[in-house]
Design an enzyme around this catalytic site. Structure first.
Site, PDB file in Angstrom:
ATOM      1  N   ASP A   1      -0.081  -8.707  14.100  1.00 35.36           N
ATOM      2  CA  ASP A   1      -0.299  -7.786  12.984  1.00 35.36           C
ATOM      3  C   ASP A   1      -1.674  -7.137  13.096  1.00 35.36           C
ATOM      4  OD1 ASP A   1      -0.543  -6.456  10.580  1.00 35.36           O
ATOM      5  OD2 ASP A   1       0.007  -8.172   9.332  1.00 35.36           O
TER       6      ASP A   1
ATOM      7  N   HIS B   1       3.269  -6.517  11.340  1.00 30.78           N
ATOM      8  CA  HIS B   1       3.044  -6.546   9.896  1.00 30.78           C
ATOM      9  C   HIS B   1       4.324  -6.847   9.117  1.00 30.78           C
ATOM     10  CE1 HIS B   1       0.543  -5.894   6.436  1.00 30.78           C
ATOM     11  NE2 HIS B   1       1.273  -4.888   5.976  1.00 30.78           N
TER      12      HIS B   1
ATOM     13  N   TYR C   1       0.823  -1.207   0.000  1.00 33.66           N
ATOM     14  CA  TYR C   1       0.000   0.000   0.000  1.00 33.66           C
ATOM     15  C   TYR C   1       0.858   1.258   0.000  1.00 33.66           C
ATOM     16  CZ  TYR C   1      -4.254   2.634   1.277  1.00 33.66           C
ATOM     17  OH  TYR C   1      -5.331   3.474   1.301  1.00 33.66           O
TER      18      TYR C   1
ATOM     19  N   SER D   1       1.300  -7.678   1.876  1.00 35.29           N
ATOM     20  CA  SER D   1       0.316  -6.693   2.303  1.00 35.29           C
ATOM     21  C   SER D   1      -0.682  -6.426   1.168  1.00 35.29           C
ATOM     22  CB  SER D   1       1.014  -5.423   2.786  1.00 35.29           C
ATOM     23  OG  SER D   1       0.124  -4.576   3.470  1.00 35.29           O
ATOM     24  N   GLN D   2      -0.767  -5.198   0.665  1.00 40.52           N
ATOM     25  CA  GLN D   2      -1.641  -4.967  -0.489  1.00 40.52           C
ATOM     26  C   GLN D   2      -1.254  -5.888  -1.640  1.00 40.52           C
ATOM     27  OE1 GLN D   2      -3.022  -0.935  -2.450  1.00 40.52           O
ATOM     28  NE2 GLN D   2      -1.023  -1.479  -3.285  1.00 40.52           N
TER      29      GLN D   2
END
Length: 334
Positions: A274, A313, A93, A188-189
């Site tokens: 996370d 994360h 992201y 992630s994204q």
């Protein structure tokens, strides 16, 4: 951050009810068909990176609605006459593709590597991006999660997922790529995009998704106030009447729904601390991965998940990259 989600033994069994839209398959088939009416490769120009071990091309391909999407295509030097398996990588992201010298892992491991730029992003982390998003948006919270979230047809992430699928089409159109051995990876994204693509491209070689975003979004909204999910919370705090429509829109891109259609083997990772992509949302997608194949009486794809109990994360970082490299090598390079 202390442990805040379900205990690991419950996460391993966590299979929340699926609430996907009735027209999910028809919706994606329509948008995929529309995207594939155009030639996918728009340009590919060799660039000088001052590196001797790899060769890189600046690629432009047609994403959603034919919009030009930038990418770096990198492969080991001296392999122009060799057909290589490919890895398509999606970014986290707020990141853009940056400089081609920044992401060399997959090319130096022996793969042809396509790094997709993310439309409209590249202003929050890393070294910037090169792909504008020509589509505007109705009022939304800062960030990308709520851009046109009231309409699945124009929703930002619907368009980004089509870009991600077209990136697979693009790498398969490049010379020296083994079309049968294309894998997708991301964190992630990027991990969320890799999982989405796993459900929309049936003939991938493998999928590698760490701390994936956009999975079991209803659960994320209930247990975390971290960004980017907080963008949707903020938006609905103002647009109080829009909850049902917004959640219906997001359901079309929710990885927990799309991965049920996946066929490729997958390696997933999560950190139990996370708050950005909570572990229960990751396990929700992982535990539903390949459901439709198993429901049809097939064995279904192989699944593995790496769990990092003391990590946020950032997950396993270099430790997990070593596992990714070895896992993918065993399945793709032989």
């Amino acid at each position: 951050m202390a442990l805040f989600d379900l205990p690991l033994d419950q996460l391993e069994q966590y299979r929340p009810p699926v609430e996907e839209p009735d027209d999910l398959d028809a919706f994606w088939a329509r948008h995929l068909d529309a995207g594939r009416t155009r030639p996918v490769l728009l340009a590919a120009e060799r660039v000088d990176t001052a590196l001797t071990g790899v060769e890189t091309w600046d690629v432009t391909f047609a994403g959603d609605a034919g919009h030009p999407i930038k990418a770096w295509f990198t492969r080991p030097a001296g392999t122009d006459d060799v057909v290589l398996p490919a890895v398509v990588e999606y970014l986290g992201y707020g990141r853009g593709r940056g400089f081609p010298q920044e992401r060399l892992t997959w090319a130096t491991a022996g793969y042809a590597h396509l790094l997709m730029d993310t439309r409209g992003q590249g202003g929050q982390h890393g070294s910037g991006g090169s792909t504008p998003d020509p589509v505007g948006s109705a009022p939304s919270a800062p960030g990308f999660l709520t851009r046109d979230v009231h309409d699945p047809e124009t929703y930002y992430y619907r368009r980004l997922v089509i870009d991600a699928v077209r990136a697979v089409d693009a790498v398969r159109a490049l010379p020296g790529v083994d079309r049968e051995r294309v894998s997708v990876v991301g964190n992630s994204q990027g991990g969320g995009l890799a999982l989405a693509v796993s459900g929309l491209v049936p003939d991938l070689a493998a999928v590698v998704a760490s701390a994936p975003f956009l999975c079991h979004v209803r659960r994320a909204l209930a247990i975390t106030d971290a960004e980017p999910y907080a963008e949707l919370t903020q938006h609905l705090a103002v647009h109080r009447e829009a909850e049902e429509q917004a959640l219906r829109t997001v359901a079309y891109v929710d990885g927990m729904h799309l991965v049920r259609r996946a066929r490729a083997d997958v390696l997933v990772a999560t950190g139990l601390r996370d708050t950005v992509c909570p572990p229960s949302t990751v396990f929700a997608a992982y535990n539903h991965y390949g459901d439709l194949a198993r429901d049809a009486g097939e064995a279904g794809p192989d699944r593995e998940i790496a769990v990092y109990p003391y990590n946020h994360h950032e997950g396993g970082e270099g430790f997990h990259l070593d596992r990714q490299l070895r896992w993918l090598r065993a399945r793709v390079l032989g």
